[in-house]
Design a protein around this motif. Structure first.
Motif, PDB file in Angstrom:
ATOM      1  N   ALA A 349       3.162  -5.707   1.728  1.00 42.92           N
ATOM      2  CA  ALA A 349       4.431  -5.560   2.534  1.00 42.92           C
ATOM      3  C   ALA A 349       4.813  -3.980   2.655  1.00 42.92           C
ATOM      4  O   ALA A 349       5.143  -3.868   4.062  1.00 42.92           O
ATOM      5  N   GLU A 350       4.652  -3.369   1.671  1.00 45.31           N
ATOM      6  CA  GLU A 350       5.255  -1.889   2.169  1.00 45.31           C
ATOM      7  C   GLU A 350       4.006  -1.080   3.153  1.00 45.31           C
ATOM      8  O   GLU A 350       4.576  -0.434   3.670  1.00 45.31           O
ATOM      9  N   GLN A 351       2.915  -1.357   2.902  1.00 49.25           N
ATOM     10  CA  GLN A 351       1.888  -0.930   3.801  1.00 49.25           C
ATOM     11  C   GLN A 351       2.216  -1.268   5.085  1.00 49.25           C
ATOM     12  O   GLN A 351       2.393  -0.391   6.203  1.00 49.25           O
ATOM     13  N   GLU A 352       2.509  -2.454   5.337  1.00 48.94           N
ATOM     14  CA  GLU A 352       2.687  -3.122   6.695  1.00 48.94           C
ATOM     15  C   GLU A 352       4.035  -2.371   7.157  1.00 48.94           C
ATOM     16  O   GLU A 352       4.329  -2.100   8.374  1.00 48.94           O
ATOM     17  N   ARG A 353       5.009  -2.202   6.305  1.00 47.63           N
ATOM     18  CA  ARG A 353       6.359  -1.509   6.776  1.00 47.63           C
ATOM     19  C   ARG A 353       6.202  -0.170   7.178  1.00 47.63           C
ATOM     20  O   ARG A 353       6.675   0.485   8.308  1.00 47.63           O
ATOM     21  N   ARG A 357       6.596   1.510  10.565  1.00 46.40           N
ATOM     22  CA  ARG A 357       7.679   2.627  11.072  1.00 46.40           C
ATOM     23  C   ARG A 357       7.008   3.762  11.497  1.00 46.40           C
ATOM     24  O   ARG A 357       7.349   4.587  12.040  1.00 46.40           O
ATOM     25  N   LYS A 358       5.715   4.250  10.792  1.00 47.24           N
ATOM     26  CA  LYS A 358       4.660   5.291  11.521  1.00 47.24           C
ATOM     27  C   LYS A 358       4.831   5.078  12.859  1.00 47.24           C
ATOM     28  O   LYS A 358       4.892   6.012  13.802  1.00 47.24           O
ATOM     29  N   TYR A 510       5.048  12.508   7.654  1.00 51.12           N
ATOM     30  CA  TYR A 510       4.110  13.175   6.915  1.00 51.12           C
ATOM     31  C   TYR A 510       3.685  12.342   5.675  1.00 51.12           C
ATOM     32  O   TYR A 510       2.814  12.339   5.037  1.00 51.12           O
ATOM     33  N   SER A 511       4.954  11.819   5.025  1.00 48.80           N
ATOM     34  CA  SER A 511       4.649  10.898   3.762  1.00 48.80           C
ATOM     35  C   SER A 511       3.905   9.615   4.069  1.00 48.80           C
ATOM     36  O   SER A 511       3.342   8.983   2.918  1.00 48.80           O
ATOM     37  N   TYR A 512       3.578   9.324   5.350  1.00 43.69           N
ATOM     38  CA  TYR A 512       2.947   8.181   5.651  1.00 43.69           C
ATOM     39  C   TYR A 512       1.208   8.528   5.695  1.00 43.69           C
ATOM     40  O   TYR A 512       0.513   7.610   5.801  1.00 43.69           O
ATOM     41  N   TYR A 513       1.057   9.620   5.753  1.00 42.63           N
ATOM     42  CA  TYR A 513      -0.471  10.233   5.858  1.00 42.63           C
ATOM     43  C   TYR A 513      -0.917  10.679   4.597  1.00 42.63           C
ATOM     44  O   TYR A 513      -0.172  11.059   3.372  1.00 42.63           O
TER      45      TYR A 513
END
Length: 532
Positions: A349-353, A357-358, A510-513
């Protein structure tokens, strides 16, 4: 002829007896001839011996007897004196060597030991040992060695009997060890006494623990008291029995207090620790069961609360901590499996979120493409991706470079446009009163002139470093931030709300990469500085 006084045979021509000194009368000399002549005289001639002869003979005999007695009175004492003299001389010599000199030399070593002059004792002993051998040398050395070996035994016993401290006996042994013949025996004694010292220390620690009602600790220490520690061994056994007698009610009371405070595991451990001393005690067994039941219920409740907060690892850890008390417990197994599933579901779920968001953030940014290195370039909405967007009002600009493998590089452009050069070499940030210094590498700094104005800017990067990221986060979330460019002159710029918003947005993106460590890792020829 024969002497009438001593009856010794003498020469017929002598006028005196050469044995006793008796004087022969000429008238009667022939009467004293040897036995053969004397006894062969005619009986008739013998019978005609007149009365005068016998009278003379008797008188002479009496005189000889008197002289003999006088001689004997002189000779006997003289002989006695000679005999005493002959005995006294060797006896005196013997007594001098074997008593006086012996005692003196033995004392010359022992007396120095008595006053702890061990160097002197060693010197004296070695001197005796190296001296020219004589009768008592071996006896002296043997006596000294026996005395000092006995002394080692006495010192050891005094320590065992608590009459001498370990520090004191250690000083004695170090001193006596200078004498070579004692080194071996002292070495063995030191090993033994070191064990006894540990035993005494354990006894002292046990007594303190007993006094403090730490009975289990006291028992453990009493068990370490060894038999050789004769002054403590029996007492330690007796004290163990006293501990066992006293600790039953004490530890049960302590466990009840722990249970009342919700410390069920501690309560269980307290009771379980004494169980071995009270075999098959039903009261203890009942207490243990109660504490374990309460422990399980409380832990499950705590783990469920953590699970609801999505702290799945902590929830699992709480149950795993107590699993040793409940082997193959169905409740624990079921709960742990549920938490693990929840963890996976939450991660998905967090990955999907994050992905959602990204995409949402990227849709709000300007996008460019660096064909040579197959990189996407992202700048704030409305900013150019081909040139630096620094001007009079924008003094800091974030930019993100991403590749097809979802790796990213975050950089910041910091600079300004104005009428004069500053030639700055560092940038300071006043973040709500906290000064953060950012040094500039000369190779990452550029300047440009045109239209009567001067532009100076530099690159700030290295944000894979946690400290750097924290700095950007502080700047983005601060209430007031002032940039201070330091060079030949100073320039100050208060960050606008838009500048801070851009920093915050790019920091989140940047935190999503995945993060590339350095720009140089990607390419030494990759020029990020561009131009205004």
């Amino acid at each position: 002829m024969f002497c009438p006084n001593c009856n010794s045979e003498v020469n017929n021509n002598y006028s005196k007896c050469n044995y006793c000194g008796y004087s022969f009368s000429n008238d009667h000399k022939n009467d004293y001839v040897n036995n053969d002549n004397y006894t062969n005289t005619n009986d008739q001639n013998h019978d005609v011996l007149n009365e005068s002869y016998f009278s003379t003979y008797i008188t002479s005999s009496q005189q000889v007897d008197k002289q003999s007695r006088v001689s004997k009175k002189i000779i006997i004492p003289l002989v006695a004196v000679i005999i005493v003299f002959l005995i006294t001389i060797p006896l005196s010599f013997y007594l001098y060597n074997n008593v006086y000199l012996y005692n003196k030399q033995v004392s010359s070593v022992i007396d120095k030991v008595e006053v702890k002059n061990f160097n002197g004792a060693k010197t004296t002993y070695d001197k005796i040992k190296k001296s020219k051998p004589y009768g008592i040398q071996t006896k002296v050395l043997s006596a000294v060695e026996k005395d000092l070996k006995d002394r080692v035994e006495v010192l050891s016993k005094n320590f065992i009997d608590d009459k001498l401290s370990y520090a004191e006996i250690d000083k004695w042994f170090k001193g006596l060890s200078q004498l070579d013949f004692l080194k071996s025996s002292i070495g063995e004694k030191e090993k033994t006494l070191a064990k006894i010292k540990d035993s005494k220390d354990n006894m002292a620690a046990a007594n303190k623990a007993f006094k403090d009602k730490d009975y289990l600790e006291a028992i453990n220490k009493y068990k370490l008291v060894i038999k050789e520690d004769s002054s403590n061994f029996k007492k330690s056994k007796s004290n163990i029995d006293s501990c066992i007698k006293d600790m039953y009610d004490y530890y049960i009371d302590e466990a009840e207090k722990m249970s009342s405070d919700g410390k069920y595991e501690d309560a269980y451990k307290t009771v379980h620790a004494i169980e071995s001393y009270y075999k098959e005690d039903k009261k203890l067994k009942s207490k243990e069961d109660d504490y374990l039941k309460n422990l399980l219920d409380a832990t499950v409740k705590k783990a469920d609360a953590l699970n609801s907060k999505k702290k799945f690892d902590e929830a699992i850890s709480e149950l795993e901590k107590i699993s040793n008390y409940f082997p193959n417990n169905a409740t624990i197994t079921k709960k742990v499996n549920a938490y693990r599933k929840n963890k996976i579901d939450a991660k998905v779920a967090e990955q999907e979120r994050k992905e959602k968001r990204k995409k949402e953030i990227l849709s709000k940014l300007s996008k460019g493409y660096y064909r040579e290195f197959d990189l996407n370039i992202y700048s704030p909405k409305g900013y150019s991706t081909n040139s630096v967007n620094i001007n009079e009002t924008i003094n800091i600009e974030p930019r993100l470079f991403t590749d097809v493998n979802d790796y990213a590089i975050l950089i910041l452009y910091a600079g300004f446009v104005q009428n004069t050069h500053i030639n700055f070499n560092k940038v300071n940030f006043d973040v709500d009163g906290q000064i953060i210094e950012w040094k500039i590498d000369a190779k990452n700094k550029k300047s440009q002139t045109g239209y009567g104005q001067v532009a100076e800017w530099c690159l700030l990067f290295g944000f894979h470093n946690i400290e750097m990221l924290d700095t950007v986060k502080k700047i983005a979330n601060a209430k007031n931030v002032t940039m201070i460019f330091e060079g030949k002159k100073l320039r100050k710029h208060v960050l606008t709300a838009k500048e801070k918003e851009n920093l915050k947005l790019f920091f989140e993106l940047y935190s999503y990469y995945n993060h590339l460590n350095e720009i140089d890792e990607y390419s030494e020829n990759f020029d990020f500085s561009e131009s205004i």
